[in-house]
Design a protein around this motif. Sequence first.
Motif, PDB file in Angstrom:
ATOM      1  N   THR A   1       0.839  -1.195   0.000  1.00  0.00           N
ATOM      2  CA  THR A   1       0.000   0.000   0.000  1.00  0.00           C
ATOM      3  C   THR A   1       0.875   1.246   0.000  1.00  0.00           C
ATOM      4  O   THR A   1       1.812   1.357   0.798  1.00  0.00           O
ATOM      5  CB  THR A   1      -0.903   0.036   1.252  1.00  0.00           C
ATOM      6  OG1 THR A   1      -1.726  -1.120   1.268  1.00  0.00           O
ATOM      7  CG2 THR A   1      -1.788   1.273   1.251  1.00  0.00           C
TER       8      THR A   1
ATOM      9  N   ASP B   1      -2.227   5.886  -2.484  1.00  0.00           N
ATOM     10  CA  ASP B   1      -3.402   5.032  -2.607  1.00  0.00           C
ATOM     11  C   ASP B   1      -4.254   5.101  -1.341  1.00  0.00           C
ATOM     12  O   ASP B   1      -5.481   5.175  -1.410  1.00  0.00           O
ATOM     13  CB  ASP B   1      -2.988   3.580  -2.871  1.00  0.00           C
ATOM     14  CG  ASP B   1      -2.521   3.359  -4.297  1.00  0.00           C
ATOM     15  OD1 ASP B   1      -2.759   4.240  -5.145  1.00  0.00           O
ATOM     16  OD2 ASP B   1      -1.904   2.312  -4.573  1.00  0.00           O
ATOM     17  N   PHE B   2      -3.601   5.078  -0.195  1.00  0.00           N
ATOM     18  CA  PHE B   2      -4.330   5.163   1.073  1.00  0.00           C
ATOM     19  C   PHE B   2      -5.141   6.450   1.147  1.00  0.00           C
ATOM     20  O   PHE B   2      -6.325   6.443   1.487  1.00  0.00           O
ATOM     21  CB  PHE B   2      -3.338   5.096   2.242  1.00  0.00           C
ATOM     22  CG  PHE B   2      -4.003   5.059   3.591  1.00  0.00           C
ATOM     23  CD1 PHE B   2      -4.200   3.854   4.251  1.00  0.00           C
ATOM     24  CD2 PHE B   2      -4.422   6.228   4.215  1.00  0.00           C
ATOM     25  CE1 PHE B   2      -4.827   3.813   5.491  1.00  0.00           C
ATOM     26  CE2 PHE B   2      -5.045   6.205   5.452  1.00  0.00           C
ATOM     27  CZ  PHE B   2      -5.246   4.993   6.097  1.00  0.00           C
TER      28      PHE B   2
ATOM     29  N   VAL C   1      -6.919  -1.507   2.872  1.00  0.00           N
ATOM     30  CA  VAL C   1      -7.345  -0.102   2.870  1.00  0.00           C
ATOM     31  C   VAL C   1      -8.838  -0.004   2.604  1.00  0.00           C
ATOM     32  O   VAL C   1      -9.574   0.701   3.318  1.00  0.00           O
ATOM     33  CB  VAL C   1      -6.562   0.712   1.822  1.00  0.00           C
ATOM     34  CG1 VAL C   1      -7.093   2.143   1.760  1.00  0.00           C
ATOM     35  CG2 VAL C   1      -5.077   0.718   2.163  1.00  0.00           C
TER      36      VAL C   1
END
Length: 254
Positions: free
Chosen positions: A105, A109-110, A158
């Motif tokens: 991750t 993206d988070f 996530v």
Amino acid sequence: MTLPKTPSFRLDGKRALVTGASSGIGLGCAVALAEAGANVTIAARGADRLQDIATQMRTEGWEIESLVMDIGDVENTAKQVADHGPFDILINSAGLARHSEATKTTPDDFDAVSDLNIKGAYFLTQAVAKGLIAAGKSGSLINISSQMAHVGGIDRAVYCGTKHAVEGFTKSMAIEWGKLGIRVNTICPTFIRTPLTAATFDDPEKIAWVESKIKLGRVGEVTDIMGAAVYLASDASAMVTGTSLLIDGGWTAG
């Protein structure tokens, strides 16, 4: 003896805002509410597609308005809701998924997934509730969550985290606004066949895993969500708030 009467599933005279309405679950929910008599404002980021859908829906004789909206832009969304509301019904189907192994991750993206799925959903729900409160009206606010708000999933740390968060703020908002007649709930689908899930459904290994988890033995279709949207939006669910309606074919049962 007076027999009880089933509460109405009709939405005549109600105004509904459906975000993420240009495809998939959002579009299905918009159609379902319009069929039930609601005046539906469909909202999404893509202006051209949104206009095409609005035009097509109006040919059915439904009352349809369209609104270009990016719920990730919290300030502008709040202004649009204030300008065009109040809305009796909200269905927020706008969302984002970026799947990867948890060790891979990235912060980008988070942030992207969290900003839309949590922050955007939170403040959209808040904005619609503010409009109802100011108008002294009751209402039904529905966020499209996921079965992954109740379980974990490989490559979905996530996404699962954001949907668990939606369940949390849904319960808290329902407690705060219940005395005002404002209900807040979620719909939690399993894997639904839409353009956004095409990559998953095109992978034989992934689809085999999905089908092995769904006790009814098939994947979900957009039509599986439409009745739930009408139910939660209508007086038929007048005593339902602070909860989630799982449409998962039995995935989370086992």
